[in-house]
Design a protein around this motif. Sequence first.
Motif, PDB file in Angstrom:
ATOM      1  N   ASP A 133       0.847  -1.193   0.000  1.00 26.54           N
ATOM      2  CA  ASP A 133       0.000   0.000   0.000  1.00 26.54           C
ATOM      3  C   ASP A 133       0.883   1.244   0.000  1.00 26.54           C
ATOM      4  O   ASP A 133       1.158   1.837   1.042  1.00 26.54           O
ATOM      5  N   PRO A 166       0.600   4.468  -2.183  1.00 28.45           N
ATOM      6  CA  PRO A 166      -0.080   5.226  -3.238  1.00 28.45           C
ATOM      7  C   PRO A 166       0.861   6.095  -4.065  1.00 28.45           C
ATOM      8  O   PRO A 166       0.614   6.324  -5.256  1.00 28.45           O
ATOM      9  N   LYS A 181       2.108   4.496  -7.245  1.00 30.75           N
ATOM     10  CA  LYS A 181       1.107   4.028  -8.198  1.00 30.75           C
ATOM     11  C   LYS A 181       0.475   5.224  -8.898  1.00 30.75           C
ATOM     12  O   LYS A 181       0.673   6.369  -8.513  1.00 30.75           O
ATOM     13  N   PRO A 228      -5.287   7.710  -7.852  1.00 29.31           N
ATOM     14  CA  PRO A 228      -6.627   7.132  -7.970  1.00 29.31           C
ATOM     15  C   PRO A 228      -7.561   8.068  -8.721  1.00 29.31           C
ATOM     16  O   PRO A 228      -7.348   9.286  -8.754  1.00 29.31           O
ATOM     17  N   ARG A 257     -13.098  -0.756 -15.613  1.00 28.58           N
ATOM     18  CA  ARG A 257     -12.257   0.227 -14.924  1.00 28.58           C
ATOM     19  C   ARG A 257     -10.829   0.227 -15.452  1.00 28.58           C
ATOM     20  O   ARG A 257     -10.046   1.122 -15.117  1.00 28.58           O
TER      21      ARG A 257
END
Length: 698
Positions: free
Chosen positions: A324, A326, A329, A332, A479
């Motif tokens: 985890d 973010p 990555k 979002p 998605r």
Amino acid sequence: MTPDGTPAPDDTSHPDLHAPELYLNRELSQLEFNRRVLAQAQDPQVPLLERLRYLCISCSNLDEFFEIRAATVRTAMQFGGTPAPDGVPPAKALELIHRQARELVDAQYDCWNEELRPQLAAAGIRILPRDGWNAKQRRWLHQYFQDELLPVLSPLGLDPVHPFPRILNKSLNVVVVLEGRDAFGRNGGMAIVRAPRSLPRIIHIPPEVSGGPHDFVFLSAVLTAFVDDLFTGLKVKGAYQFRVTRNSELVVDEDEVENLASALKDELASRGFRPAVRLEIAENCPRTIVDILLQNFGLTASAVYRINGPVNLNRAIQVYDLVDRPELKFPPFVPKQVSLDEDAPFAAIRESDVLLHHPYQGFQTVIDLLNVAAHDPDVLAIKQTLYRTSKDSRIIDHLVTAARNGKDVTVVVELRARFDEEANIRLADRLQEAGVQVMYGVVGYKTHAKMMLIVRREGRKLQRYVHLGTGNYHAGTARAYTDLGLITADPDITADVHDVFQQLSGLAPAIRLRRLLQAPFTLHAGVLARIAREAGHARAGRGGHIVARMNALTEPAVIRALYEASQAGARIELIVRGACCLRPGVSGVSENITVRSVIGRFLEHSRVYWFANAGEPELFCSSADWMERNLLRRVEICFPIRDPQLAARVHDEALASYLADNQGAWDLQADGRYVRAMPADGGMPYSAQGALLAKHCG
């Protein structure tokens, strides 16, 4: 051919458009696509964990390539077949495949060993090799082996009583070389140990053991490190992980079976043991061991891939989900939800068509529409095609609810959707148990069309509503894939969809559709006719122009038609994500054709065809690529976007924006290479996907 490998201009005024040098090899073009995916893993501008994901995707893509495309070429080499348009014999094609695939594999492991693993470690995410374990980690991993692996391992010694075992497709195995005598006095030799399929391929070492929150080890490393525990009294001289890839195409003679689902179940049981295509093995494995494996798998040395790292590198994708972080990555995003009027959703659809552009706009709109239909007392019937869907699909839940609410529900389930056959058999059983009428499509033709039809009583008449799409009824891929969907009450389009369902469910003759083009009947001819029309406009000085987007372009007749349109002076701009057999930029043939591929955060999946038509443009969306299988051997639909504003929006978002992309776009050269598009001097960087995210989700 010219010195750079491109076809030489033809001096005649009518070059032979069947000439093999005008066509790129489909398999090599597919490998080029995977190079572009790998380039995302090599790009330092991409977030680190996303780079890891792209690397794993490129590995998985290559697995499927060998299971299907390379296996098909190998079968053609052994048993013969129709020559490919590029004229390369199967034996030569397989040689070129192995040469280019080996280069790709080397690049994958260079990316892993030299870039991603060190950079992940620097970011606090360590995937530890055997020589990187400290004493505490090694003790914990040894105990893990004793507790989790050893009880379920069944090593098989090779001797006259125990011949070489059947090795499952893509399973992780270790070949062990032994010395000494066992308890029965047998001389050591070789043994095969298969990794348990029930255990994760990536092991997370607890932080209290390892000292860091994100330390991982491949199961293959643990297995090879402690495999000697399995052979007490014998000396392990070497342990080498390997993996074999097999032909995974299912072969079912539908004319000879009474029950397709039963026949597929039988075929699926043997899929994992079909002929081998590729052998991956640790790079330090002795040649004598490799030769033994090749002999047992029926392969030659050209099919050996010596691996500098874990043979199942694609399993590292588990790290992406386990960590985890973010900041490592993509940011979002929340898809914009296009809501239908809660009080009168069907009236809103009658008022105006609804266009959905996934993933920027949510798939929930489609799910909500089906949910409303399932509970609406005025809805009489629902019909739908299903090619792929998710395990926990709300689509299936709503279809079951509709059937239990007394509606006539009919679903065409395509049992032969590659690698989803078992899942589709299970969902077909579930639907039938709920009272849904399930059909398996048409013998000899996969049903790939994406259609949903709702029939509703409104006053004294029946009104139809449809959803048509370029992608599957799968909320997960909606998605991750770019796709387009249309919800409409257009009487011509809904009548056409009704007729197609009637044709699929009965034994009806070919039907004359009003607005839709349908494979295998009118789509191929309709595409050819429209390309020819643009050629005619160009000859008449009316500026023929075609912009088309798809996943693959391989069908020879369509390619020849595009060449002819280019020769006539029509401008042709193609956006082809994957394999493309058309060779652009050939003087006298295709100098008016450009081809580009866009690779980005989302998998480009939309199929859109636009024809200028001398100022009266036509725009279609479709489930079909311009491939022989889609145009001639599948049930596909191609639907027009009739609302001028929506058509303009599709043209802008799905075509023009991608032609302007200079961040994720690659331009195909005449020699089959792809060159990355760059901003012009002083120009601004532009990403089509980034612009769409900002427009719909920003």
